[in-house]
Scaffold this motif. Sequence first.
Motif, PDB file in Angstrom:
ATOM      1  N   GLN A   1       0.847  -1.191   0.000  1.00  0.00           N
ATOM      2  CA  GLN A   1       0.000   0.000   0.000  1.00  0.00           C
ATOM      3  C   GLN A   1       0.881   1.239   0.000  1.00  0.00           C
ATOM      4  O   GLN A   1       1.857   1.324   0.740  1.00  0.00           O
ATOM      5  N   GLY A   2       0.551   2.211  -0.864  1.00  0.00           N
ATOM      6  CA  GLY A   2       1.301   3.455  -0.890  1.00  0.00           C
ATOM      7  C   GLY A   2       2.648   3.311  -1.562  1.00  0.00           C
ATOM      8  O   GLY A   2       2.890   2.422  -2.369  1.00  0.00           O
ATOM      9  N   ASN A   3       3.580   4.194  -1.157  1.00  0.00           N
ATOM     10  CA  ASN A   3       4.892   4.246  -1.802  1.00  0.00           C
ATOM     11  C   ASN A   3       5.974   3.505  -1.035  1.00  0.00           C
ATOM     12  O   ASN A   3       6.982   3.122  -1.622  1.00  0.00           O
ATOM     13  N   ALA A   4       5.781   3.276   0.274  1.00  0.00           N
ATOM     14  CA  ALA A   4       6.870   2.737   1.084  1.00  0.00           C
ATOM     15  C   ALA A   4       6.360   1.703   2.071  1.00  0.00           C
ATOM     16  O   ALA A   4       5.178   1.662   2.432  1.00  0.00           O
ATOM     17  N   ALA A   5       7.283   0.842   2.514  1.00  0.00           N
ATOM     18  CA  ALA A   5       7.001  -0.184   3.521  1.00  0.00           C
ATOM     19  C   ALA A   5       8.328  -0.562   4.165  1.00  0.00           C
ATOM     20  O   ALA A   5       9.384  -0.038   3.795  1.00  0.00           O
ATOM     21  N   VAL A   6       8.290  -1.457   5.144  1.00  0.00           N
ATOM     22  CA  VAL A   6       9.526  -1.945   5.764  1.00  0.00           C
ATOM     23  C   VAL A   6       9.620  -3.445   5.593  1.00  0.00           C
ATOM     24  O   VAL A   6       8.625  -4.174   5.679  1.00  0.00           O
ATOM     25  N   GLU A   7      10.845  -3.908   5.331  1.00  0.00           N
ATOM     26  CA  GLU A   7      11.140  -5.331   5.238  1.00  0.00           C
ATOM     27  C   GLU A   7      12.047  -5.690   6.414  1.00  0.00           C
ATOM     28  O   GLU A   7      13.084  -5.044   6.627  1.00  0.00           O
ATOM     29  N   LEU A   8      11.670  -6.712   7.178  1.00  0.00           N
ATOM     30  CA  LEU A   8      12.425  -7.108   8.362  1.00  0.00           C
ATOM     31  C   LEU A   8      13.527  -8.066   7.931  1.00  0.00           C
ATOM     32  O   LEU A   8      13.302  -9.258   7.777  1.00  0.00           O
ATOM     33  N   VAL A   9      14.744  -7.544   7.737  1.00  0.00           N
ATOM     34  CA  VAL A   9      15.777  -8.307   7.039  1.00  0.00           C
ATOM     35  C   VAL A   9      16.830  -8.943   7.931  1.00  0.00           C
ATOM     36  O   VAL A   9      17.558  -9.829   7.471  1.00  0.00           O
ATOM     37  N   SER A  10      16.962  -8.520   9.173  1.00  0.00           N
ATOM     38  CA  SER A  10      18.082  -9.015   9.966  1.00  0.00           C
ATOM     39  C   SER A  10      17.740 -10.264  10.766  1.00  0.00           C
ATOM     40  O   SER A  10      18.497 -10.671  11.648  1.00  0.00           O
ATOM     41  N   GLY A  11      16.599 -10.894  10.447  1.00  0.00           N
ATOM     42  CA  GLY A  11      16.299 -12.183  11.058  1.00  0.00           C
ATOM     43  C   GLY A  11      15.497 -12.087  12.327  1.00  0.00           C
ATOM     44  O   GLY A  11      14.747 -11.131  12.553  1.00  0.00           O
ATOM     45  N   VAL A  12      15.655 -13.095  13.181  1.00  0.00           N
ATOM     46  CA  VAL A  12      14.887 -13.185  14.417  1.00  0.00           C
ATOM     47  C   VAL A  12      15.094 -11.922  15.257  1.00  0.00           C
ATOM     48  O   VAL A  12      16.212 -11.430  15.412  1.00  0.00           O
ATOM     49  N   SER A  13      14.001 -11.400  15.755  1.00  0.00           N
ATOM     50  CA  SER A  13      13.960 -10.226  16.636  1.00  0.00           C
ATOM     51  C   SER A  13      14.163  -8.909  15.908  1.00  0.00           C
ATOM     52  O   SER A  13      14.358  -7.880  16.543  1.00  0.00           O
ATOM     53  N   SER A  14      14.108  -8.894  14.578  1.00  0.00           N
ATOM     54  CA  SER A  14      14.078  -7.605  13.889  1.00  0.00           C
ATOM     55  C   SER A  14      12.624  -7.185  13.739  1.00  0.00           C
ATOM     56  O   SER A  14      11.738  -8.012  13.521  1.00  0.00           O
ATOM     57  N   GLY A  15      12.366  -5.899  13.870  1.00  0.00           N
ATOM     58  CA  GLY A  15      10.982  -5.450  13.797  1.00  0.00           C
ATOM     59  C   GLY A  15      10.848  -3.962  14.012  1.00  0.00           C
ATOM     60  O   GLY A  15      11.831  -3.211  14.011  1.00  0.00           O
TER      61      GLY A  15
ATOM     62  N   GLY B   1       3.563  -9.229   3.853  1.00  0.00           N
ATOM     63  CA  GLY B   1       3.813  -9.656   2.486  1.00  0.00           C
ATOM     64  C   GLY B   1       5.278  -9.929   2.226  1.00  0.00           C
ATOM     65  O   GLY B   1       6.096 -10.019   3.151  1.00  0.00           O
ATOM     66  N   ASP B   2       5.619 -10.090   0.938  1.00  0.00           N
ATOM     67  CA  ASP B   2       7.019 -10.208   0.546  1.00  0.00           C
ATOM     68  C   ASP B   2       7.320  -9.129  -0.487  1.00  0.00           C
ATOM     69  O   ASP B   2       6.428  -8.620  -1.157  1.00  0.00           O
ATOM     70  N   ALA B   3       8.588  -8.774  -0.615  1.00  0.00           N
ATOM     71  CA  ALA B   3       8.997  -7.600  -1.376  1.00  0.00           C
ATOM     72  C   ALA B   3       9.242  -7.868  -2.856  1.00  0.00           C
ATOM     73  O   ALA B   3       9.718  -6.991  -3.560  1.00  0.00           O
ATOM     74  N   ASN B   4       8.921  -9.078  -3.327  1.00  0.00           N
ATOM     75  CA  ASN B   4       9.231  -9.455  -4.712  1.00  0.00           C
ATOM     76  C   ASN B   4      10.740  -9.400  -4.954  1.00  0.00           C
ATOM     77  O   ASN B   4      11.218  -8.924  -5.983  1.00  0.00           O
ATOM     78  N   ASP B   5      11.497  -9.900  -3.967  1.00  0.00           N
ATOM     79  CA  ASP B   5      12.957  -9.918  -4.066  1.00  0.00           C
ATOM     80  C   ASP B   5      13.506 -11.329  -3.926  1.00  0.00           C
ATOM     81  O   ASP B   5      14.612 -11.537  -3.409  1.00  0.00           O
ATOM     82  N   SER B   6      12.693 -12.309  -4.385  1.00  0.00           N
ATOM     83  CA  SER B   6      13.102 -13.733  -4.380  1.00  0.00           C
ATOM     84  C   SER B   6      13.283 -14.290  -2.980  1.00  0.00           C
ATOM     85  O   SER B   6      14.038 -15.241  -2.781  1.00  0.00           O
ATOM     86  N   CYS B   7      12.579 -13.700  -2.009  1.00  0.00           N
ATOM     87  CA  CYS B   7      12.652 -14.187  -0.635  1.00  0.00           C
ATOM     88  C   CYS B   7      11.592 -15.271  -0.447  1.00  0.00           C
ATOM     89  O   CYS B   7      10.445 -14.989  -0.062  1.00  0.00           O
TER      90      CYS B   7
ATOM     91  N   GLU C   1       3.073 -17.785   3.797  1.00  0.00           N
ATOM     92  CA  GLU C   1       3.922 -18.540   2.883  1.00  0.00           C
ATOM     93  C   GLU C   1       4.294 -17.628   1.717  1.00  0.00           C
ATOM     94  O   GLU C   1       3.431 -17.163   0.976  1.00  0.00           O
ATOM     95  N   SER C   2       5.581 -17.402   1.540  1.00  0.00           N
ATOM     96  CA  SER C   2       6.047 -16.488   0.500  1.00  0.00           C
ATOM     97  C   SER C   2       6.759 -17.247  -0.604  1.00  0.00           C
ATOM     98  O   SER C   2       7.624 -18.087  -0.329  1.00  0.00           O
ATOM     99  N   ASN C   3       6.389 -16.938  -1.847  1.00  0.00           N
ATOM    100  CA  ASN C   3       7.135 -17.481  -2.979  1.00  0.00           C
ATOM    101  C   ASN C   3       8.118 -16.457  -3.544  1.00  0.00           C
ATOM    102  O   ASN C   3       8.758 -16.700  -4.572  1.00  0.00           O
ATOM    103  N   GLY C   4       8.219 -15.308  -2.906  1.00  0.00           N
ATOM    104  CA  GLY C   4       9.211 -14.313  -3.267  1.00  0.00           C
ATOM    105  C   GLY C   4       8.907 -13.493  -4.492  1.00  0.00           C
ATOM    106  O   GLY C   4       9.781 -12.791  -5.008  1.00  0.00           O
ATOM    107  N   THR C   5       7.669 -13.533  -4.967  1.00  0.00           N
ATOM    108  CA  THR C   5       7.316 -12.826  -6.203  1.00  0.00           C
ATOM    109  C   THR C   5       6.326 -11.690  -5.972  1.00  0.00           C
ATOM    110  O   THR C   5       5.771 -11.160  -6.927  1.00  0.00           O
ATOM    111  N   GLY C   6       6.104 -11.320  -4.723  1.00  0.00           N
ATOM    112  CA  GLY C   6       5.198 -10.215  -4.420  1.00  0.00           C
ATOM    113  C   GLY C   6       3.818 -10.691  -4.056  1.00  0.00           C
ATOM    114  O   GLY C   6       2.973 -10.917  -4.917  1.00  0.00           O
TER     115      GLY C   6
ATOM    116  N   PRO D   1      10.034 -10.673   5.912  1.00  0.00           N
ATOM    117  CA  PRO D   1       8.656 -10.235   5.672  1.00  0.00           C
ATOM    118  C   PRO D   1       8.539  -8.723   5.550  1.00  0.00           C
ATOM    119  O   PRO D   1       9.279  -7.971   6.175  1.00  0.00           O
ATOM    120  N   VAL D   2       7.588  -8.295   4.727  1.00  0.00           N
ATOM    121  CA  VAL D   2       7.271  -6.887   4.561  1.00  0.00           C
ATOM    122  C   VAL D   2       6.085  -6.540   5.461  1.00  0.00           C
ATOM    123  O   VAL D   2       5.098  -7.286   5.513  1.00  0.00           O
TER     124      VAL D   2
END
Length: 397
Positions: free
Chosen positions: A262-276, A296-302, A322-327, A363-364
């Motif tokens: 939604q919108g122009n921006a979001a956050v992706e929790l990338v550093s693993g357990v306990s990132s948020g 969601g997922d960022a469409n970055d093959s995650c 369940e993410s297939n990494g395609t958005g 996750p996004v």
Amino acid sequence: MAFWLPSSSNHSWRLPEILLFLLLVSTGVTSREFLKNADFESPPSNLPENSNKTSVALYKNNTIPGWTFQGAVEYITADQTKNISLPDKGHAILLGEDGKINQTFTADADILTYLLTFALVPGGHNCSLTAPLQISAPDTDALFSFSQHYGKEPWEVHGVYLGSWGDREFVNLEILSQSNDSTPTCWPAVDSLHIKTMGIVMPDGDNLVVNGGFEYGPDFLESSEEGILLDSAPTPFFSPLIQWAILGKVRYINSKHFFVPQGNAAVELVSGVSSGVQAATKLQAGSSYTLSFTLGDANDSCKATFLVGAQAGLTSRNFTLESNGTGSAAKFNMTFTAGPDVNTITLLSYTTSQTKDGDFCGPVIDDVILRVSHGLRVSVPWKSLIPVCLITIVCFF
């Protein structure tokens, strides 16, 4: 304070465009360049013309337009044959032992929040350990270094809260290298600095979480497609993500290069357990509230099974996607009873994910909304936040 809108005879203005204009005015968002030679494309003095050197050490008889420097400082140039890749047009500053650059800029008259975006580049080949880079301003001291890989680019883009200033005061920005306990294989290089200012961010309708869509944060660099890494910020008052504390490391992503629900921006929790991320709001103790958000997922093959924990007041729940990494994206919600005083809203990753290329991902989170349950509407004191002339313009249209 006066506000100008283009004449209706020259422009056809629709209500959403007018409201966006008013929102930008009321939050005081600006992106003008406060720093001179922020991308280091203006070379140092005494640099030989048509020089083919990829690195030139600077001495006291050199100057960098807009900057002063101390210690071991080099002016480096991108060179694909030597595997030196840089953002923008291809120049950066490498900070060796005790290397420092600094510049003083003038704050605006109004009290505003200042956010810095910059590119951190490893200043050598196959860097397994890079000396930390320190960003210092009157209200902040932050360290940045390469620790994990989060994208395909050979550099990282970071965002940092600098401080809040006004009254045309002078602000000194320092960027320096920091020696660590072990001998580094590389010293850090810095490029593409950009300062963004922002005023008060207002509530969105009856959403009790300010900046729940994560639209207010540091500016994205045109030269990068990997978003902006935001390091831990334990309090929302000194965070580059407005009104949100940051736990661990997150990536601030935009819809131009990623899937954003939604919108122009979001956050992706990338550093693993306990990132948020975590927000706080004053609620009425004993009342029922509903928290909703998009996962969601960022469409970055995650490709992974995302497990995200949500905590609101004294209630905690886990959610899975369940993410297939395609958005992809799904909406979730939970109802809780508010505790006394300030209640925290926390969204936390319980998994560590990587792409097949080894890039850390996750996750996004987007569109976080907190409302009173049972359809009750909360009265927001808009008149205390918006100048009366803004309300008059909205009513007129």
